[in-house]
Design a protein around this motif. Structure first.
Motif, PDB file in Angstrom:
ATOM      1  N   THR A 315       0.829  -1.203   0.000  1.00 46.54           N
ATOM      2  CA  THR A 315       0.000   0.000   0.000  1.00 46.54           C
ATOM      3  C   THR A 315       0.867   1.257   0.000  1.00 46.54           C
ATOM      4  O   THR A 315       1.863   1.338   0.729  1.00 46.54           O
ATOM      5  N   ALA A 316       0.472   2.233  -0.802  1.00 44.12           N
ATOM      6  CA  ALA A 316       1.271   3.456  -0.957  1.00 44.12           C
ATOM      7  C   ALA A 316       1.497   4.163   0.375  1.00 44.12           C
ATOM      8  O   ALA A 316       2.551   4.775   0.595  1.00 44.12           O
ATOM      9  N   SER A 317       0.535   4.081   1.288  1.00 42.96           N
ATOM     10  CA  SER A 317       0.686   4.767   2.574  1.00 42.96           C
ATOM     11  C   SER A 317       1.732   4.109   3.470  1.00 42.96           C
ATOM     12  O   SER A 317       2.141   4.698   4.476  1.00 42.96           O
ATOM     13  N   ARG A 318       2.188   2.905   3.097  1.00 46.22           N
ATOM     14  CA  ARG A 318       3.157   2.186   3.921  1.00 46.22           C
ATOM     15  C   ARG A 318       4.600   2.579   3.612  1.00 46.22           C
ATOM     16  O   ARG A 318       5.507   2.261   4.394  1.00 46.22           O
ATOM     17  N   VAL A 319       4.836   3.223   2.474  1.00 50.70           N
ATOM     18  CA  VAL A 319       6.206   3.520   2.063  1.00 50.70           C
ATOM     19  C   VAL A 319       6.336   4.971   1.609  1.00 50.70           C
ATOM     20  O   VAL A 319       5.383   5.572   1.109  1.00 50.70           O
ATOM     21  N   GLN A 320       7.514   5.508   1.792  1.00 48.16           N
ATOM     22  CA  GLN A 320       7.807   6.895   1.420  1.00 48.16           C
ATOM     23  C   GLN A 320       9.206   6.942   0.825  1.00 48.16           C
ATOM     24  O   GLN A 320      10.133   6.303   1.337  1.00 48.16           O
ATOM     25  N   SER A 321       9.385   7.668  -0.249  1.00 48.93           N
ATOM     26  CA  SER A 321      10.706   7.778  -0.868  1.00 48.93           C
ATOM     27  C   SER A 321      11.356   9.100  -0.509  1.00 48.93           C
ATOM     28  O   SER A 321      10.703  10.148  -0.454  1.00 48.93           O
ATOM     29  N   LEU A 322      12.656   9.031  -0.233  1.00 49.65           N
ATOM     30  CA  LEU A 322      13.458  10.210   0.084  1.00 49.65           C
ATOM     31  C   LEU A 322      14.792  10.107  -0.647  1.00 49.65           C
ATOM     32  O   LEU A 322      15.235   9.004  -0.976  1.00 49.65           O
ATOM     33  N   GLY A 323      15.440  11.226  -0.857  1.00 51.05           N
ATOM     34  CA  GLY A 323      16.767  11.226  -1.454  1.00 51.05           C
ATOM     35  C   GLY A 323      17.677  12.202  -0.751  1.00 51.05           C
ATOM     36  O   GLY A 323      17.251  13.314  -0.411  1.00 51.05           O
ATOM     37  N   TYR A 324      18.929  11.788  -0.522  1.00 56.32           N
ATOM     38  CA  TYR A 324      19.899  12.667   0.120  1.00 56.32           C
ATOM     39  C   TYR A 324      21.088  12.964  -0.784  1.00 56.32           C
ATOM     40  O   TYR A 324      22.071  13.562  -0.337  1.00 56.32           O
ATOM     41  N   GLY A 325      21.011  12.556  -2.037  1.00 56.72           N
ATOM     42  CA  GLY A 325      22.094  12.852  -2.959  1.00 56.72           C
ATOM     43  C   GLY A 325      23.433  12.356  -2.444  1.00 56.72           C
ATOM     44  O   GLY A 325      23.562  11.225  -1.987  1.00 56.72           O
ATOM     45  N   GLU A 326      24.430  13.261  -2.461  1.00 53.70           N
ATOM     46  CA  GLU A 326      25.793  12.896  -2.051  1.00 53.70           C
ATOM     47  C   GLU A 326      26.119  13.352  -0.636  1.00 53.70           C
ATOM     48  O   GLU A 326      27.267  13.276  -0.196  1.00 53.70           O
ATOM     49  N   THR A 327      25.087  13.797   0.109  1.00 49.32           N
ATOM     50  CA  THR A 327      25.344  14.480   1.385  1.00 49.32           C
ATOM     51  C   THR A 327      25.625  13.551   2.555  1.00 49.32           C
ATOM     52  O   THR A 327      26.087  14.020   3.610  1.00 49.32           O
ATOM     53  N   LYS A 328      25.361  12.254   2.437  1.00 44.72           N
ATOM     54  CA  LYS A 328      25.562  11.339   3.569  1.00 44.72           C
ATOM     55  C   LYS A 328      26.401  10.129   3.147  1.00 44.72           C
ATOM     56  O   LYS A 328      25.930   8.988   3.155  1.00 44.72           O
ATOM     57  N   PRO A 329      27.655  10.361   2.796  1.00 44.99           N
ATOM     58  CA  PRO A 329      28.513   9.234   2.394  1.00 44.99           C
ATOM     59  C   PRO A 329      28.838   8.348   3.599  1.00 44.99           C
ATOM     60  O   PRO A 329      28.912   8.812   4.740  1.00 44.99           O
ATOM     61  N   ILE A 330      29.050   7.052   3.331  1.00 41.60           N
ATOM     62  CA  ILE A 330      29.485   6.131   4.385  1.00 41.60           C
ATOM     63  C   ILE A 330      30.907   5.656   4.133  1.00 41.60           C
ATOM     64  O   ILE A 330      31.454   4.860   4.910  1.00 41.60           O
ATOM     65  N   ALA A 331      31.515   6.142   3.050  1.00 39.23           N
ATOM     66  CA  ALA A 331      32.896   5.787   2.710  1.00 39.23           C
ATOM     67  C   ALA A 331      33.496   6.935   1.907  1.00 39.23           C
ATOM     68  O   ALA A 331      32.763   7.749   1.332  1.00 39.23           O
ATOM     69  N   PRO A 332      34.808   7.023   1.830  1.00 39.20           N
ATOM     70  CA  PRO A 332      35.436   8.087   1.037  1.00 39.20           C
ATOM     71  C   PRO A 332      35.060   7.966  -0.440  1.00 39.20           C
ATOM     72  O   PRO A 332      35.004   6.856  -0.994  1.00 39.20           O
ATOM     73  N   ASN A 333      34.821   9.083  -1.076  1.00 40.84           N
ATOM     74  CA  ASN A 333      34.529   9.089  -2.509  1.00 40.84           C
ATOM     75  C   ASN A 333      35.795   9.107  -3.361  1.00 40.84           C
ATOM     76  O   ASN A 333      35.726   9.286  -4.582  1.00 40.84           O
ATOM     77  N   THR A 334      36.941   8.898  -2.743  1.00 40.52           N
ATOM     78  CA  THR A 334      38.221   8.958  -3.450  1.00 40.52           C
ATOM     79  C   THR A 334      38.613   7.625  -4.085  1.00 40.52           C
ATOM     80  O   THR A 334      39.599   7.554  -4.824  1.00 40.52           O
ATOM     81  N   THR A 335      37.868   6.550  -3.792  1.00 41.22           N
ATOM     82  CA  THR A 335      38.171   5.233  -4.378  1.00 41.22           C
ATOM     83  C   THR A 335      36.914   4.670  -5.030  1.00 41.22           C
ATOM     84  O   THR A 335      35.782   5.043  -4.669  1.00 41.22           O
ATOM     85  N   ALA A 336      37.125   3.761  -5.982  1.00 43.26           N
ATOM     86  CA  ALA A 336      35.984   3.116  -6.635  1.00 43.26           C
ATOM     87  C   ALA A 336      35.149   2.335  -5.626  1.00 43.26           C
ATOM     88  O   ALA A 336      33.914   2.327  -5.697  1.00 43.26           O
ATOM     89  N   GLU A 337      35.816   1.657  -4.690  1.00 42.15           N
ATOM     90  CA  GLU A 337      35.097   0.896  -3.671  1.00 42.15           C
ATOM     91  C   GLU A 337      34.251   1.810  -2.799  1.00 42.15           C
ATOM     92  O   GLU A 337      33.093   1.507  -2.474  1.00 42.15           O
ATOM     93  N   GLY A 338      34.818   2.941  -2.406  1.00 41.16           N
ATOM     94  CA  GLY A 338      34.078   3.888  -1.580  1.00 41.16           C
ATOM     95  C   GLY A 338      32.874   4.454  -2.310  1.00 41.16           C
ATOM     96  O   GLY A 338      31.775   4.561  -1.738  1.00 41.16           O
ATOM     97  N   ARG A 339      33.051   4.827  -3.580  1.00 46.26           N
ATOM     98  CA  ARG A 339      31.931   5.381  -4.349  1.00 46.26           C
ATOM     99  C   ARG A 339      30.826   4.345  -4.530  1.00 46.26           C
ATOM    100  O   ARG A 339      29.638   4.680  -4.482  1.00 46.26           O
ATOM    101  N   GLN A 340      31.216   3.081  -4.711  1.00 46.65           N
ATOM    102  CA  GLN A 340      30.209   2.025  -4.853  1.00 46.65           C
ATOM    103  C   GLN A 340      29.381   1.883  -3.578  1.00 46.65           C
ATOM    104  O   GLN A 340      28.166   1.696  -3.627  1.00 46.65           O
ATOM    105  N   LYS A 341      30.029   1.972  -2.423  1.00 44.98           N
ATOM    106  CA  LYS A 341      29.296   1.895  -1.155  1.00 44.98           C
ATOM    107  C   LYS A 341      28.334   3.069  -0.989  1.00 44.98           C
ATOM    108  O   LYS A 341      27.240   2.925  -0.429  1.00 44.98           O
ATOM    109  N   ASN A 342      28.757   4.227  -1.453  1.00 41.33           N
ATOM    110  CA  ASN A 342      27.916   5.417  -1.287  1.00 41.33           C
ATOM    111  C   ASN A 342      26.694   5.410  -2.191  1.00 41.33           C
ATOM    112  O   ASN A 342      25.679   6.037  -1.862  1.00 41.33           O
ATOM    113  N   ARG A 343      26.769   4.725  -3.318  1.00 39.55           N
ATOM    114  CA  ARG A 343      25.600   4.588  -4.201  1.00 39.55           C
ATOM    115  C   ARG A 343      24.726   3.467  -3.629  1.00 39.55           C
ATOM    116  O   ARG A 343      24.972   2.285  -3.879  1.00 39.55           O
ATOM    117  N   ARG A 344      23.711   3.818  -2.886  1.00 44.17           N
ATOM    118  CA  ARG A 344      22.977   2.796  -2.149  1.00 44.17           C
ATOM    119  C   ARG A 344      21.514   3.197  -1.924  1.00 44.17           C
ATOM    120  O   ARG A 344      21.157   4.373  -2.034  1.00 44.17           O
TER     121      ARG A 344
END
Length: 353
Positions: A315-344
């Motif tokens: 049901t649509a009322s059960r879910v909500q979509s949000l986006g934070y773009g690049e503002t909440k990384p969980i790994a450095p964006n300086t490596t391919a591995e880090g960028r892959q983790k951040n795309r999530r």
């Protein structure tokens, strides 16, 4: 002169011995009509070592297997039935390590020599080294297993590890899953495991159906509560789903890849069984490109996941979509591995109103 004669009682004994010979050697061949795995009396377990010293034993609840009349053996292990004795630990193993939504089974195959049947009848117990193939996580490798074969009675044989079988996780492309487990649980885990098992096969007679090791329906194999989950179980599952990294999009696109469907099917099931919670589907990107474009892309990707869930009956009322773009990384964006983790895509449960 002494003459040795076979007395009638001796002749009767010989006849009875032939008639009562074990079912392992029926007239239609050394393997008879085949053997079927006795799941109730069989066990496969594995050992893991955390933080260098803590040893944990786990097992699988659902097994099928057979040996056909030609001696070809096959055992199938339902990976969704992994049992660590802790519910959320089971879920981590399934989603983060085994990725059972993509690789539902491990399959072991071997070829047995007809000579083994005669030797086992004579010796009752025999230790052998047997080459086997293991199909696990999309990789098939040949390994050697030292096994103890024991004739339990006229119709049952046990095949057990004489020595634990060592499995190198890197050889089966499991290092990524191991790292996810370590990050989720906050531990270090030695990158190899030892497997032990005791499998019982029961001989079939000629009137029984041919032995089979058909795939196990995974939905019926999971060791978890039936019906709705508790709030704690729901929160834990959404946290684990957020760590999988198995929701895919084309580069700079919000179009879901078909590779995402197996995991998302599990998301649908979990959301359905957490009726007291709403779920925020949150998109994140790496820092490649402009911040404005990344914000828009994260929102559109989250919306695509919500649309998939809605199409599957959430049901649509059960879910909500949000986006934070690049503002909440969980790994450095300086490596391919880090960028892959951040795309999530993350799933955050909130209390329903």
């Amino acid at each position: 002169m002494t003459i040795n004669c076979l007395r009638p009682v001796h002749i009767a004994f010989m006849i009875m011995s032939l008639l009562c010979a074990p079912a392992l050697a029926q007239s239609d061949g050394p393997f008879g009509a085949g053997w079927q795995l006795d799941a109730e009396n069989s066990r496969i377990g594995f050992q893991s070592i955390k933080n260098q010293t803590k040893v944990e034993q786990s097992s699988f609840a659902t097994l099928t297997g057979a040996i056909d009349g030609n001696g070809s053996a096959e055992i199938r292990i339902a990976l969704d039935s992994v049992d660590t004795k802790v519910d959320l630990r089971n879920v981590r193993m399934r989603f983060l390590f085994f990725e059972s939504f993509k690789y539902p089974e491990a399959i072991v195959k071997a070829r047995l020599s007809p000579r083994l049947v005669d030797e086992l009848r004579a010796e009752r117990r025999k230790v052998i080294t047997l080459p086997v193939t293991l199909d696990l996580h999309g990789v098939t490798k040949s390994i050697e297993a030292q096994l103890a074969l024991t004739l339990l009675d006229d119709t049952r044989v046990s095949v057990a590890t004489y020595e634990p079988i060592s499995i190198d996780l890197a050889a089966f492309d499991l290092m990524g899953g191991l790292k996810k487990l370590e990050e989720a649980a906050g531990v270090t885990i030695i990158p190899s495991t030892s497997v032990n098992f005791d499998i019982v096969f029961a001989a079939l007679d000629s009137s029984a159906p041919a032995p089979t090791s058909e795939p196990v329906p995974v939905a019926s194999a999971a060791l978890e509560p039936e019906g709705d989950f508790s709030k704690e179980a729901c929160v834990g599952r959404f946290e684990i789903l957020s760590r999988t990294g198995n929701i895919y999009f084309a580069t700079s696109s919000a179009q879901l890849s078909n590779e995402s469907v197996p995991l998302l099917a599990n998301v649908v099931d979990i959301v359905s069984r957490c009726p007291d919670l709403k779920v925020q589907v949150i998109g994140h990107t790496d820092s490649y490109g402009s911040a404005r474009a990344n914000q828009s892309l994260s929102e559109r990707r989250a919306a695509s996941v919500v649309a998939f869930l809605a199409a599957k009956g959430i049901t649509a009322s059960r879910v909500q979509s949000l986006g934070y773009g690049e503002t909440k990384p969980i790994a450095p964006n300086t490596t391919a591995e880090g960028r892959q983790k951040n795309r999530r895509i993350e799933f955050a449960p909130v209390a329903a109103e």
